[in-house]
Design an enzyme around this catalytic site. Structure first.
Site, PDB file in Angstrom:
ATOM      1  CG  ASN A 175      -7.380  -9.743   0.159  1.00 27.88           C
ATOM      2  OD1 ASN A 175      -7.455 -10.149  -1.452  1.00 27.88           O
ATOM      3  ND2 ASN A 175      -6.176  -9.571   0.385  1.00 27.88           N
ATOM      4  CB  SER A 213      -8.486   0.110   3.790  1.00 24.69           C
ATOM      5  OG  SER A 213      -7.393   1.130   3.740  1.00 24.69           O
ATOM      6  CG  ASP A 262      -5.033   1.609  11.145  1.00 28.62           C
ATOM      7  OD1 ASP A 262      -4.104   1.867  10.400  1.00 28.62           O
ATOM      8  OD2 ASP A 262      -6.274   1.594  10.390  1.00 28.62           O
ATOM      9  CE  LYS A 300      -5.532 -12.671   4.034  1.00 30.90           C
ATOM     10  NZ  LYS A 300      -4.407 -11.598   3.882  1.00 30.90           N
ATOM     11  CG  HIS A 311      -5.303  -0.637   8.129  1.00 28.33           C
ATOM     12  ND1 HIS A 311      -6.097   0.510   8.179  1.00 28.33           N
ATOM     13  CD2 HIS A 311      -5.323  -0.762   6.667  1.00 28.33           C
ATOM     14  CE1 HIS A 311      -6.588   0.949   7.151  1.00 28.33           C
ATOM     15  NE2 HIS A 311      -6.050   0.249   5.962  1.00 28.33           N
TER      16      HIS A 311
END
Lengths: 299, 299
Positions: free
Chosen positions: A62, A151, A233, A66, A270
């Site tokens: 990820n 996160s 978020d 990204k 987020h």
């Protein structure tokens, strides 16, 4: 400690590669991606490294696909390491049953409770085993390391730094989980991994660690944390998810304004389209601490 | 022509949104992603647009997630539109049976053969219907359009430009399929979509169109195509896949050196880590033709 190359491709003059290796710490095969800048690939120059820790539901891909972090990292000659976020294929069904516990939910801690304590040792993996693997096999100078995360990975970056303050030159986070011992996600995962004693949970919680170390004067004075948090978020708006305001309160109480730069970014959510918008600022932050200069590197 | 917002998030000061709409052209629901720069989102300013066409196996997400194009586009005030690469959910099994024909394999042409001719009208969709949808619903000035694409999408960008030379200010491509009427992919798809008459296939083939238009003096003189092609691309090394050398030969024969800049990029493969490495050059190329200046846009 064998390292197996799964795939590699050229990227910003360097390379983006996926490796697997048997992990003694996690008792399973672990996977990571690594971006090596041109000097490391072409001249085998040992380069500094930024660990990029993923969030819940992520794996090693990820952040590497990204976030768009390699563009700026290539200009600084900085390696990026994207670890998987948990052990995999450990052979018991419970590991795949809950998105908050098990696969993709390593929480960057060492579990103490069965069945998790056999494999879920992501703290030792990130702090000890992975750096050894990198230093043994790749042109990476692990004595020059920084750490970031998103996160759950922001939680990982911050707690790992606080417990190893001399090991990382700089720290940053996107949308970090800051107070897991009282948050939705911590309440889901910590009893399974750590048992019911909430005093133990505080050992894996940025707010609680920072409160204690600050009171005990066990904080490095020269560190600087950069945190970006989108105001759009959904987890900022729900109570006891990210708990950004708890950190802001604590910083004021403990006089840590010089160590923390927390930026609320208007309207961002987020996800990774938020991260990619601000990732260059984070790379700049780490490059400054690692004493790296922007260079015009041919691709 | 109703447009349904599926999702949206803030990205580089603007927005990245996914929309669906009923397509009269393709007789199904079509999906696209669009990046709108800050001026379009905040002031409803009509901005120019770059169409970004995906390759085989892609949908509207690949280019928008992996290419990293929005960073530079945001600085130019340029919208990016990422169409899906084919019709979807058309209700016959053959559409999902072969990666080279059917879903994700629109080839940016109008099919003439059953059952494909009902839905597979991606040429008309990209050239006519999608611009109408954009102009009707979004702050996009479709009179200022440019086009790029990857692999099958590079084929799409080039053939669509050649047939509509006044409609696009500039063209570029990453690793384009250039000679599909003799290539592996064309031989798989063109008989199904277009029948067995190879003279018809040539209407959907960059090399053949360019040869004809150049001989007939039906080429704009002021266009400039930028093509990046990795030398480590497995499809460059196989015969009759991309056929980059056929274009280079034709350019020399027809004296089109001023119109085409073809860059071989040493060691890069066919994937998006190649595209993201060079995407800023492509955005610069299109911005120049669209007369856009780099600006420092707050995020």
């Amino acid at each position: 400690m064998a390292l197996t190359l799964v795939s590699t491709c050229k990227h910003f003059g360097g390379s983006l590669s996926k490796y697997t290796h048997p992990s003694a710490t996690n008792q399973c095969t672990m996977t990571f991606n690594v971006f090596l800048p041109k000097a490391a690939v072409e001249n085998n120059t040992k380069v500094p490294v930024l660990y990029c820790l993923g969030g819940l539901t992520s794996n090693e891909d990820n952040f590497s696909i990204k976030a768009g972090a390699a563009s700026r990292a290539s200009q600084y000659g900085l390696a990026l390491v994207f670890p998987d976020s948990s052990p995999r294929d450990v052979g018991f069904a419970e590991a795949g049953a809950d998105p908050n516990v098990g696969y993709s939910a390593g929480f960057y801690l060492n579990a103490t409770q069965a069945p998790w304590n056999k494999n879920w040792n992501m703290y030792d993996y990130i702090v000890k085993e992975l750096p050894q693997v990198l230093a043994s096999h790749l042109p990476i100078d692990t004595s020059r390391s920084s750490i970031t995360g998103h996160s759950m990975g922001g939680h990982g970056a911050l707690t790992i730094f606080l417990k190893n303050q001399s090991a990382y030159k700089s720290i940053s986070a996107f949308s970090p989980i800051l107070h897991p011992s009282i948050s939705y996600w911590g309440l889901a995962a910590f009893p399974k991994y750590l048992g019911e004693d909430r005093a133990v949970w505080k050992e894996h919680d940025t707010i609680e660690l920072l409160k204690r170390y600050s009171s005990e004067k066990n904080l490095r004075q020269d560190f600087k944390v950069l945190i970006d948090q989108g105001t759009g978020d959904q987890f900022l708006q729900e109570p006891d998810r990210l708990n950004t305001s708890d950190l802001i309160t604590l910083i004021k109480e403990q006089g840590l304004e010089n160590q923390f730069e927390i930026r609320y970014q208007d309207g961002y959510d987020h996800g990774y389209f938020f991260i990619s918008t601000f990732v260059n600022d984070h790379i700049d932050h780490h490059a400054k601490a690692l004493d790296l200069a922007l260079q015009d590197v041919s691709r």
